[in-house]
Design a protein around this motif. Sequence first.
Motif, PDB file in Angstrom:
ATOM      1  N   GLU A  26      54.173  19.330  73.863  1.00  0.00           N
ATOM      2  CA  GLU A  26      53.018  19.738  73.064  1.00  0.00           C
ATOM      3  C   GLU A  26      53.179  21.131  72.477  1.00  0.00           C
ATOM      4  O   GLU A  26      52.500  21.489  71.504  1.00  0.00           O
ATOM      5  CB  GLU A  26      51.734  19.683  73.901  1.00  0.00           C
ATOM      6  N   LEU A  27      54.096  21.937  73.024  1.00  0.00           N
ATOM      7  CA  LEU A  27      54.321  23.274  72.475  1.00  0.00           C
ATOM      8  C   LEU A  27      55.046  23.229  71.133  1.00  0.00           C
ATOM      9  O   LEU A  27      54.954  24.167  70.344  1.00  0.00           O
ATOM     10  CB  LEU A  27      55.122  24.127  73.458  1.00  0.00           C
ATOM     11  N   VAL A  28      55.782  22.153  70.892  1.00  0.00           N
ATOM     12  CA  VAL A  28      56.532  22.052  69.642  1.00  0.00           C
ATOM     13  C   VAL A  28      55.582  22.133  68.452  1.00  0.00           C
ATOM     14  O   VAL A  28      55.858  22.820  67.461  1.00  0.00           O
ATOM     15  CB  VAL A  28      57.360  20.754  69.595  1.00  0.00           C
ATOM     16  N   SER A  29      54.446  21.449  68.538  1.00  0.00           N
ATOM     17  CA  SER A  29      53.486  21.485  67.430  1.00  0.00           C
ATOM     18  C   SER A  29      52.882  22.870  67.268  1.00  0.00           C
ATOM     19  O   SER A  29      52.551  23.288  66.144  1.00  0.00           O
ATOM     20  CB  SER A  29      52.385  20.441  67.649  1.00  0.00           C
ATOM     21  N   VAL A  30      52.736  23.613  68.365  1.00  0.00           N
ATOM     22  CA  VAL A  30      52.236  24.979  68.275  1.00  0.00           C
ATOM     23  C   VAL A  30      53.233  25.848  67.517  1.00  0.00           C
ATOM     24  O   VAL A  30      52.860  26.623  66.631  1.00  0.00           O
ATOM     25  CB  VAL A  30      51.977  25.569  69.681  1.00  0.00           C
ATOM     26  N   TYR A  31      54.507  25.721  67.868  1.00  0.00           N
ATOM     27  CA  TYR A  31      55.539  26.476  67.154  1.00  0.00           C
ATOM     28  C   TYR A  31      55.535  26.106  65.671  1.00  0.00           C
ATOM     29  O   TYR A  31      55.595  26.967  64.799  1.00  0.00           O
ATOM     30  CB  TYR A  31      56.927  26.172  67.735  1.00  0.00           C
ATOM     31  N   ARG A  32      55.455  24.794  65.411  1.00  0.00           N
ATOM     32  CA  ARG A  32      55.546  24.309  64.035  1.00  0.00           C
ATOM     33  C   ARG A  32      54.357  24.772  63.195  1.00  0.00           C
ATOM     34  O   ARG A  32      54.518  25.175  62.040  1.00  0.00           O
ATOM     35  CB  ARG A  32      55.630  22.776  64.042  1.00  0.00           C
ATOM     36  N   GLU A  33      53.160  24.718  63.770  1.00  0.00           N
ATOM     37  CA  GLU A  33      51.948  24.977  63.002  1.00  0.00           C
ATOM     38  C   GLU A  33      51.504  26.441  63.014  1.00  0.00           C
ATOM     39  O   GLU A  33      50.882  26.907  62.057  1.00  0.00           O
ATOM     40  CB  GLU A  33      50.818  24.094  63.539  1.00  0.00           C
ATOM     41  N   PRO A  44      54.893  29.339  60.101  1.00  0.00           N
ATOM     42  CA  PRO A  44      54.311  29.844  58.844  1.00  0.00           C
ATOM     43  C   PRO A  44      54.253  31.364  58.735  1.00  0.00           C
ATOM     44  O   PRO A  44      54.192  31.890  57.619  1.00  0.00           O
ATOM     45  CB  PRO A  44      52.897  29.237  58.856  1.00  0.00           C
ATOM     46  N   VAL A  45      54.252  32.082  59.852  1.00  0.00           N
ATOM     47  CA  VAL A  45      54.152  33.548  59.775  1.00  0.00           C
ATOM     48  C   VAL A  45      55.505  34.231  59.945  1.00  0.00           C
ATOM     49  O   VAL A  45      55.587  35.465  59.904  1.00  0.00           O
ATOM     50  CB  VAL A  45      53.159  34.097  60.825  1.00  0.00           C
ATOM     51  N   ALA A  46      56.574  33.461  60.114  1.00  0.00           N
ATOM     52  CA  ALA A  46      57.906  34.041  60.294  1.00  0.00           C
ATOM     53  C   ALA A  46      58.546  34.325  58.946  1.00  0.00           C
ATOM     54  O   ALA A  46      58.383  33.565  57.988  1.00  0.00           O
ATOM     55  CB  ALA A  46      58.798  33.097  61.105  1.00  0.00           C
ATOM     56  N   SER A  47      59.270  35.431  58.865  1.00  0.00           N
ATOM     57  CA  SER A  47      60.029  35.729  57.643  1.00  0.00           C
ATOM     58  C   SER A  47      61.442  35.158  57.735  1.00  0.00           C
ATOM     59  O   SER A  47      62.045  34.844  56.708  1.00  0.00           O
ATOM     60  CB  SER A  47      60.088  37.237  57.408  1.00  0.00           C
ATOM     61  N   MET A  48      61.962  35.017  58.959  1.00  0.00           N
ATOM     62  CA  MET A  48      63.280  34.412  59.146  1.00  0.00           C
ATOM     63  C   MET A  48      63.269  33.571  60.409  1.00  0.00           C
ATOM     64  O   MET A  48      62.746  33.986  61.440  1.00  0.00           O
ATOM     65  CB  MET A  48      64.377  35.477  59.243  1.00  0.00           C
ATOM     66  N   LEU A  49      63.851  32.384  60.323  1.00  0.00           N
ATOM     67  CA  LEU A  49      63.991  31.494  61.468  1.00  0.00           C
ATOM     68  C   LEU A  49      65.465  31.298  61.771  1.00  0.00           C
ATOM     69  O   LEU A  49      66.282  31.161  60.847  1.00  0.00           O
ATOM     70  CB  LEU A  49      63.373  30.127  61.175  1.00  0.00           C
ATOM     71  N   ILE A 107      62.877  22.175  54.173  1.00  0.00           N
ATOM     72  CA  ILE A 107      61.606  21.820  54.816  1.00  0.00           C
ATOM     73  C   ILE A 107      61.005  23.044  55.500  1.00  0.00           C
ATOM     74  O   ILE A 107      59.797  23.292  55.423  1.00  0.00           O
ATOM     75  CB  ILE A 107      61.820  20.683  55.831  1.00  0.00           C
ATOM     76  N   LEU A 108      61.845  23.826  56.139  1.00  0.00           N
ATOM     77  CA  LEU A 108      61.364  25.025  56.834  1.00  0.00           C
ATOM     78  C   LEU A 108      60.911  26.090  55.831  1.00  0.00           C
ATOM     79  O   LEU A 108      59.929  26.804  56.081  1.00  0.00           O
ATOM     80  CB  LEU A 108      62.448  25.563  57.757  1.00  0.00           C
ATOM     81  N   GLY A 140      57.040  28.251  55.177  1.00  0.00           N
ATOM     82  CA  GLY A 140      56.751  29.684  55.120  1.00  0.00           C
ATOM     83  C   GLY A 140      57.933  30.627  55.053  1.00  0.00           C
ATOM     84  O   GLY A 140      57.997  31.481  54.173  1.00  0.00           O
ATOM     85  N   PRO A 141      58.907  30.535  55.967  1.00  0.00           N
ATOM     86  CA  PRO A 141      59.976  31.539  56.028  1.00  0.00           C
ATOM     87  C   PRO A 141      60.870  31.535  54.791  1.00  0.00           C
ATOM     88  O   PRO A 141      61.235  30.478  54.280  1.00  0.00           O
ATOM     89  CB  PRO A 141      60.788  31.115  57.261  1.00  0.00           C
TER      90      PRO A 141
END
Length: 280
Positions: free
Chosen positions: A109-116, A120-125, A152-153, A157-158
Amino acid sequence: MVPPILSLALPSETGRVLSIQSHTVQGYVGNKSAVFPLQLLGYDVDPINSVQFSNHTGYPTFKGQVLNGQQLCDLIEGLEANNLLYYTHLLTVCDPVMGDDGKLYVPSELVSVYREKVVPVASMLTPNQFEAEQLTGFRIGSERDGQEACNILHAAGPSKVVITSINIEGNLLLIGSHQKEKDQSPEQFKIVIPKIPAYFTGTGDLTTALLLGWSNKYPDNLDKAAELAVSSLQALLQRTMNDYRSAGHDPQSSSLEIRLIQSQDDIRNPQVKLRAEKYK
């Protein structure tokens, strides 16, 4: 009257990094793997340790403490109350790391937290292949798939995405992508990385730190930043392998603790031997 601490805390010329990651007393993972390299590259780094363990969890046992949400908030509020919360970069690997080698290290369930919430607020992944697949819901089975996963990423956002390790047909690839403008196609590239027959701990944390450090120095040349980061990492891993072999250990018998301190010159001044190849 004690002078305000703020007067002593001047911004650095290169940048100030708040690094929120795990900490181990022994070995180099999390903040132990990321803080020192960034300092060598000229950054002021303030670490917050999300956990403090005796050693990494790959050993038969470990002991320590986990930082809870309130304790993290207390640290942030203390910095803010003294006007010390001025950072040019926030470095976190969403500790604990999502997963690798087809295995999740966190509840699904944490995966969706990371995704959502996080993406979106990261400048680099800088995900590995498995993490990129989890974040995108897209299986990466080819170079083209790796490029599409980056797209897709980007849409989430990034502007910068580096999939740090993709296993494709026996080859190990890094695929990077920089979308400089939202209405433009990203500039994408790959670096073919020689496989080293051993398993190391802390390499993902180190890679992310190096990519942050070099991409800030070369903000418009993610491919050059990746070349420098990969070159440092490969030299360090080779030194680690040689060290274990010279001590009579089989490098393939267990996970290897990286030789970070012994590789300072490779971090400061990497000899670029692996070049980025741009996709057309």
